[in-house]
Write an enzyme that holds these catalytic residues in place. Sequence first.
Site, short mmCIF file in Angstrom:
data_model
loop_
_atom_site.label_atom_id
_atom_site.label_comp_id
_atom_site.label_asym_id
_atom_site.label_seq_id
_atom_site.Cartn_x
_atom_site.Cartn_y
_atom_site.Cartn_z
N GLY A 19 14.42 -16.02 -32.86
CA GLY A 19 14.27 -16.60 -34.18
C GLY A 19 13.20 -17.64 -34.20
O GLY A 19 12.47 -17.83 -33.22
N GLY A 20 13.08 -18.33 -35.35
CA GLY A 20 12.03 -19.31 -35.50
C GLY A 20 12.15 -20.47 -34.52
O GLY A 20 11.17 -21.11 -34.18
N MET A 21 13.38 -20.74 -34.05
CA MET A 21 13.60 -21.86 -33.13
C MET A 21 13.51 -21.43 -31.67
O MET A 21 13.60 -22.27 -30.78
CB MET A 21 14.97 -22.49 -33.40
N GLY A 22 13.37 -20.14 -31.39
CA GLY A 22 13.26 -19.72 -30.01
C GLY A 22 13.99 -18.43 -29.74
O GLY A 22 14.16 -17.60 -30.61
N VAL A 24 17.38 -16.46 -27.53
CA VAL A 24 18.66 -16.60 -26.84
C VAL A 24 18.76 -15.53 -25.77
O VAL A 24 18.48 -14.35 -26.02
CB VAL A 24 19.84 -16.47 -27.83
N LYS A 39 19.82 -20.76 -24.71
CA LYS A 39 18.91 -20.81 -25.86
C LYS A 39 17.63 -21.53 -25.44
O LYS A 39 17.65 -22.70 -25.05
CB LYS A 39 19.54 -21.53 -27.04
N ASP A 137 23.62 -25.47 -41.56
CA ASP A 137 23.26 -24.06 -41.68
C ASP A 137 24.49 -23.17 -41.55
O ASP A 137 24.49 -22.18 -40.82
CB ASP A 137 22.21 -23.68 -40.63
#
Length: 500
Positions: A19-22, A24, A39, A137
């Site tokens: 995803g945008g944050m990295g 998993v 993560k 979220d």
Amino acid sequence: MSAGRLAGRYSLLRPLGAGGMGKVWLARDEMLEREVAVKELTLPEGTSPKDRADLVTRAVREAQATARLRHPGIVALHDVVVEHERPWLVMELLRGRTLAETVREFGPMPPAYAARVGAEVLEALTVAHAQGMQHRDVKPGNVFLTDKGRVVLTDFGIARQEGQATLTEQGMMIGSPGFIAPERLDGEPGGPASDLWSLGATLYVALTGASAYEGSAAQRVRATLTQPVPVAPGPLGPLLAAMMAQRPAARPSSHAAVEALRQVAAGGPAPRLPSTQEVTAPGRVKRRRRVVIWAAAAAAVVVAAGTTGYFVLRGQESGTPSAFTVPMDVCKLIGSQDVGRLLRTQSPPKGQPSSDEVGPKCGWPISGSGVGLQVQKDSDTVDPWSMTVSSSRVLFQNQKRWWTKYDSVDWTWPEIGVKESRTAKRTQVRQIDGVGEEAFGVELAGSTGRVHTSYVYYRLANLVVSVEYSTLAERPTDEDVKQTALKAAQASVQALRNAG
């Protein structure tokens, strides 16, 4: 994936999602001999060494705050590792499926079951709120239903402590359109009542199988701010509407909401809330007109004020759609005749659809070769059709960056004859022109150095698509393999343009 060990003890086995944050990973804790989830947090490109060090420090501090949250309904954080100039969060590995996946596969939930899920999530949130943390979220994709019956709230990676900025707070609104409370869309920091609103929107999906506010990202934002709160059918309808009241003060307390959810979960009716907490259609509220960055980007797909429903918007000058928002059958993105030409067979196979955490995919395998395609999403988005142009650009760059990190990967494709994992060497990532709006390619080579697989990743409007071609035959040259993957990608681009 051969990426060594983190901290000398965590072996990365394979990616579970991105995803945008990295990204998993499924990993193994060699010291305690157990599987865990890791993560890998991605930091913004172009960050100076000092700012990068500050971001890492802040990420570690946020992780430490999250680790203090002890509750069966909150995913446990075991460890934080800083290696390769970025943080890695080691978490318990959950087996099961998300609420979003459950509803997509089995349809709406019975009210009693949805109420139990809601009560357990809200009790977990109450623990976080008591320590001054918001989740920010809460959505169907972040509620996990384990095989053993636990209900777990995941992804506290963008949680916020009162009085602190977060790693992800770069002047952007954090969350998923349709599940963000109205006050946060207005630029306010929000609070526990904001998480309660998001839980109400999440349970609306559980009960009905659809979002309370649908359409593009910009349409969902506009609807959240201007439309009356929808009321779901059944005993939970009034309660969810109260949880989603426009004004935070009009929403029930967490305690009252948990009690009501528990009562419905036990088979009883939802208790009537005090009159001051009941929801009404929102009037015209004077709002702070603060500009929200991601909402401005999402507005690029809006045709005109008041437009609702799903649509595909074409650019003014070209035939390229500006956004794909209608879910489609990905097996139709490469036609039967194209598959036959690509695989050099007069009996082209039918597409085999499947899906994973990254998105829907389709494969066309025969003995010894195959073509595959996947329409991708990030971990913060329900499905690829809900991606914005902005988020798709981030996802595309993250995929490109991921391929440049590792020299070898573990590769398998049982349907074409590769039933056991093989280690393959990655070639240099190369830019490709003329496919979508941006594209890159990368190949995998076997022990002899011959290329057997070629990948093409491209972005078209708000979609990120990966296409692959693999062959076990000795005759095709490396260039033949590259060109076949390229032709497959071009065919899928044309199909997307025609669909628009």
